[in-house]
Scaffold this motif. Structure first.
Motif, short mmCIF file in Angstrom:
data_model
loop_
_atom_site.label_atom_id
_atom_site.label_comp_id
_atom_site.label_asym_id
_atom_site.label_seq_id
_atom_site.Cartn_x
_atom_site.Cartn_y
_atom_site.Cartn_z
N THR A 34 14.92 -25.18 -6.16
CA THR A 34 14.82 -23.72 -6.27
C THR A 34 13.38 -23.29 -6.50
OG1 THR A 34 17.07 -23.51 -7.14
CG2 THR A 34 15.55 -21.70 -7.58
N ILE A 64 16.39 -11.56 -4.26
CA ILE A 64 16.61 -12.13 -5.58
C ILE A 64 17.45 -11.17 -6.42
CG2 ILE A 64 15.50 -12.96 -7.69
CD1 ILE A 64 12.97 -13.45 -5.94
N CYS A 65 18.59 -11.65 -6.88
CA CYS A 65 19.46 -10.89 -7.77
C CYS A 65 20.36 -11.88 -8.50
CB CYS A 65 20.30 -9.88 -7.00
SG CYS A 65 21.45 -8.94 -8.04
N PRO A 66 20.02 -12.25 -9.73
CA PRO A 66 20.81 -13.26 -10.45
C PRO A 66 22.31 -12.96 -10.49
CG PRO A 66 18.77 -12.80 -11.62
CD PRO A 66 18.85 -11.80 -10.51
N TYR A 67 22.67 -11.70 -10.63
CA TYR A 67 24.09 -11.34 -10.69
C TYR A 67 24.81 -11.76 -9.41
CZ TYR A 67 28.28 -8.38 -10.64
OH TYR A 67 29.57 -7.91 -10.54
N GLU A 78 23.61 -13.91 -7.09
CA GLU A 78 23.42 -15.34 -6.85
C GLU A 78 24.47 -16.17 -7.58
OE1 GLU A 78 19.43 -16.20 -8.03
OE2 GLU A 78 18.56 -14.75 -6.64
N ASP A 79 24.85 -15.71 -8.77
CA ASP A 79 25.80 -16.47 -9.60
C ASP A 79 27.21 -15.90 -9.56
OD1 ASP A 79 23.70 -18.11 -10.40
OD2 ASP A 79 23.20 -16.82 -12.11
N PRO A 126 23.91 -21.70 -7.35
CA PRO A 126 23.47 -20.32 -7.05
C PRO A 126 23.26 -20.10 -5.56
CG PRO A 126 22.32 -21.16 -8.96
CD PRO A 126 23.09 -22.32 -8.39
#
Length: 225
Positions: free
Chosen positions: A19, A53-56, A58-59, A65
């Motif tokens: 990553t 990019i958006c952690p919410y 992605e996960d 991810p």
């Protein structure tokens, strides 16, 4: 630590290394594109391949991810057309045009289509607004989207009722925006351009129509036949 725990730790370490390497490569591409774009005059070129990019998001799904992305084209489709999929689409076009200020040619609203893959949802965005030029800092635009859940392939009805913000910067090589609708709560995403589009043009009007409320209803009826 058990053998299973060691294996999980090793896998997580490899994923983290991969990553970080991908992020570094994307950042280098975006930096090079920003430098090249900054040397050009005229309206920014927003087209190309983007990593998001958006952690919410992605996960959102279990497992490793997800890698998010979108592709942007200059929109060649005609709008407010008698054969438009619905009156609602025409009304949205009119609202967006009223919100934009007229000015010099390069500042007048331009339309773009974006095909996006946000892991749990994929579909099409319609982006609209005046494009920045030269050494301007930002380019504020709006977008609507239609799409479907990737799991059950169900169309997210009503998502295009939302008029969301999207802001480009760094000469059209960086972006931040709002996203919500369907199964996704309101989130903010950022992104960087990794491949130049050179003002590529296309129409995604058919895809837009295929993700409408009417298309959802047709699919719902067909499932029960």
């Amino acid at each position: 630590m058990t053998l299973e725990e060691l294996q999980i730790a090793e896998l997580q370490e490899k994923q983290e290394i991969a990553t970080n390497q991908r992020k570094a490569e994307n950042h280098a591409r975006q930096t090079a594109l920003a430098a090249a774009a900054g040397a050009k005059k005229g309206p920014w070129d927003l087209t190309g391949e983007w990593t998001i990019i958006c952690p919410y998001l992605e996960d959102y799904l279990s497992g490793e991810p997800a890698i998010l992305g979108m592709s942007i084209w200059r929109d060649t489709a005609e709008h407010n057309h008698p054969e438009s999929d619905s009156d609602e689409e025409d009304r949205h076009d009119d609202e967006e045009e009223e919100e934009e200020e007229e000015g010099e040619e390069e500042k007048r609203p331009r339309r773009y289509y974006a095909a996006f893959d946000f892991s749990v949802l994929e579909g099409v965005m319609r982006i609209n607004g005046p494009v920045a030029s030269g050494k301007q800092k930002t380019c504020a635009m709006t977008h609507r989207w239609r799409g479907r859940e990737t799991g059950e392939s169900v169309i997210a009805v009503g998502s295009d009722e939302l008029l969301l913000k999207m802001v480009f910067s760094k000469h059209g090589t960086a972006v931040s925006g709002d996203f919500e609708g369907g199964c996704v709560e309101p989130v903010t995403f950022t992104g960087m351009k990794v491949v130049a589009g050179n003002n590529q043009e296309s129409s995604r009007k058919d895809e837009w129509r295929d993700l409408s409320a009417r298309a959802y209803e047709r699919a719902r009826v067909n499932r029960w036949r």
